[in-house]
Design an enzyme around this catalytic site. Structure first.
Site, PDB file in Angstrom:
ATOM      1  CB  ILE A 225      33.063  57.972  20.791  1.00  0.00           C
ATOM      2  CG1 ILE A 225      32.698  56.606  21.384  1.00  0.00           C
ATOM      3  CG2 ILE A 225      34.544  58.269  20.975  1.00  0.00           C
ATOM      4  CD1 ILE A 225      33.279  55.422  20.626  1.00  0.00           C
TER       5      ILE A 225
ATOM      6  CB  VAL B 283      38.531  58.463  17.757  1.00  0.00           C
ATOM      7  CG1 VAL B 283      39.254  57.154  17.615  1.00  0.00           C
ATOM      8  CG2 VAL B 283      37.405  58.364  18.764  1.00  0.00           C
ATOM      9  CG  ASP B 284      44.676  57.309  20.551  1.00  0.00           C
ATOM     10  OD1 ASP B 284      44.355  57.284  21.755  1.00  0.00           O
ATOM     11  OD2 ASP B 284      45.737  56.826  20.120  1.00  0.00           O
TER      12      ASP B 284
ATOM     13  N   GLY C 176      39.900  56.234   9.639  1.00  0.00           N
ATOM     14  CA  GLY C 176      40.441  57.585   9.572  1.00  0.00           C
ATOM     15  C   GLY C 176      41.851  57.542   9.014  1.00  0.00           C
TER      16      GLY C 176
ATOM     17  CE1 TYR D  34      47.193  54.091  12.145  1.00  0.00           C
ATOM     18  CE2 TYR D  34      46.177  52.143  13.080  1.00  0.00           C
ATOM     19  CZ  TYR D  34      47.138  53.132  13.131  1.00  0.00           C
ATOM     20  OH  TYR D  34      48.050  53.144  14.159  1.00  0.00           O
TER      21      TYR D  34
ATOM     22  CB  SER E  12      40.939  50.666  10.513  1.00  0.00           C
ATOM     23  OG  SER E  12      41.899  49.966  11.266  1.00  0.00           O
TER      24      SER E  12
HETATM   25  P1  ADP Z   1      42.364  55.063  12.774  1.00  0.00           P
HETATM   26  O1  ADP Z   1      43.795  55.435  12.990  1.00  0.00           O
HETATM   27  O2  ADP Z   1      42.005  53.715  13.407  1.00  0.00           O
HETATM   28  O3  ADP Z   1      41.942  55.179  11.352  1.00  0.00           O
HETATM   29  P2  ADP Z   1      41.068  57.623  13.479  1.00  0.00           P
HETATM   30  O4  ADP Z   1      40.904  58.184  14.832  1.00  0.00           O
HETATM   31  O5  ADP Z   1      41.953  58.351  12.519  1.00  0.00           O
HETATM   32  O6  ADP Z   1      41.540  56.092  13.679  1.00  0.00           O
HETATM   33  O7  ADP Z   1      39.644  57.447  12.811  1.00  0.00           O
HETATM   34  C1  ADP Z   1      38.716  56.449  13.168  1.00  0.00           C
HETATM   35  C2  ADP Z   1      37.312  57.003  13.018  1.00  0.00           C
HETATM   36  O8  ADP Z   1      36.981  57.754  14.189  1.00  0.00           O
HETATM   37  C3  ADP Z   1      37.109  57.934  11.839  1.00  0.00           C
HETATM   38  O9  ADP Z   1      35.893  57.576  11.185  1.00  0.00           O
HETATM   39  C4  ADP Z   1      36.972  59.316  12.508  1.00  0.00           C
HETATM   40  O10 ADP Z   1      36.141  60.174  11.744  1.00  0.00           O
HETATM   41  C5  ADP Z   1      36.315  58.940  13.793  1.00  0.00           C
HETATM   42  N1  ADP Z   1      36.405  59.903  14.916  1.00  0.00           N
HETATM   43  C6  ADP Z   1      37.310  60.890  15.126  1.00  0.00           C
HETATM   44  N2  ADP Z   1      37.039  61.547  16.276  1.00  0.00           N
HETATM   45  C7  ADP Z   1      35.924  60.955  16.813  1.00  0.00           C
HETATM   46  C8  ADP Z   1      35.129  61.172  17.979  1.00  0.00           C
HETATM   47  N3  ADP Z   1      35.417  62.147  18.859  1.00  0.00           N
HETATM   48  N4  ADP Z   1      34.055  60.356  18.184  1.00  0.00           N
HETATM   49  C9  ADP Z   1      33.741  59.370  17.314  1.00  0.00           C
HETATM   50  N5  ADP Z   1      34.457  59.109  16.208  1.00  0.00           N
HETATM   51  C10 ADP Z   1      35.527  59.889  15.947  1.00  0.00           C
END
Ligand code: ADP
Length: 176
Positions: free
Chosen positions: A13, A35-36, A121, A123, A119
């Protein structure tokens, strides 16, 4: 036509050139993993500096910042629910993340927006259920008064992509 406004893609993203990308943040808004972490790394330190002034964010709510070094102009930070057992308002809180993000998008005249699978990943939200909530909620908003022309669901794995394709088939095309 709603289906044409929704696209499911596989990718990172942080690389997308859209008006806004949505961050699956935590309540502190001060960065985390997944992703954060990727968004903060790609945006650079200006993002964290602006986030420090936001005083956090409640679960199910959203706040907006600039995009700094990202190709996207804006980052909408939303906090998804931590999955417990499905009986603690998780579905409604996840839907609220999509509603609130799209409400902010309207306020800022954002036309193109990309969501990660909030949520699903760290969460622990069941990903197929989350995909149905994401697609259903976005469909409802797009049927109303909105500035949004294109919504991207950005999937970080083939599996996640398949969950979204299935949800789109069921909800937008009325097929099982
Ligand atoms: P949460 O804490 O809300 O679960 P996460 O970041 O752990 O958030 O995961 C949310 C989703 O984002 C997961 O499906 C993960 O695979 C995905 N994700 C992680 N990195 C990226 C990225 N660079 N671009 C898009 N999606 C991502």
């Amino acid at each position: 036509m709603i289906p044409g406004k929704i696209a499911v893609i596989e990718g990172d993203i942080t690389q997308l050139t859209v008006d806004a990308i949505v961050n699956a943040a935590n309540t502190s808004l001060l960065g985390g993993g997944g992703v954060d972490g990727a968004i903060h790394r790609a945006a650079g330190p200006g993002l964290l500096a602006e986030c420090r002034g936001l005083n956090g964010c409640k679960t199910g709510d959203a706040k907006i910042t600039q995009g700094y070094n990202l190709p996207a102009d804006w980052v909408i930070h939303t906090v998804g629910p931590v999955w417990r057992d499905g009986n603690h308002g998780e579905d409604a809180l996840l839907a609220s993340c999509y509603y609130r993000s799209l409400e902010l998008a309207k306020d800022y005249q954002i036309r193109t927006i990309a969501f990660p699978a909030i949520s699903t990943g760290a969460y622990g939200f069941p990903p197929e259920r989350a995909a149905r909530i994401a697609v259903g909620t976005v469909k409802q908003v797009l049927e109303g008064n909105t500035t949004i022309e294109q919504v991207f669901f950005v999937c970080f794995s083939k599996l996640s992509y398949n969950h979204y394709r299935q949800a789109v088939q069921e909800i937008l095309m009325n097929k099982e």
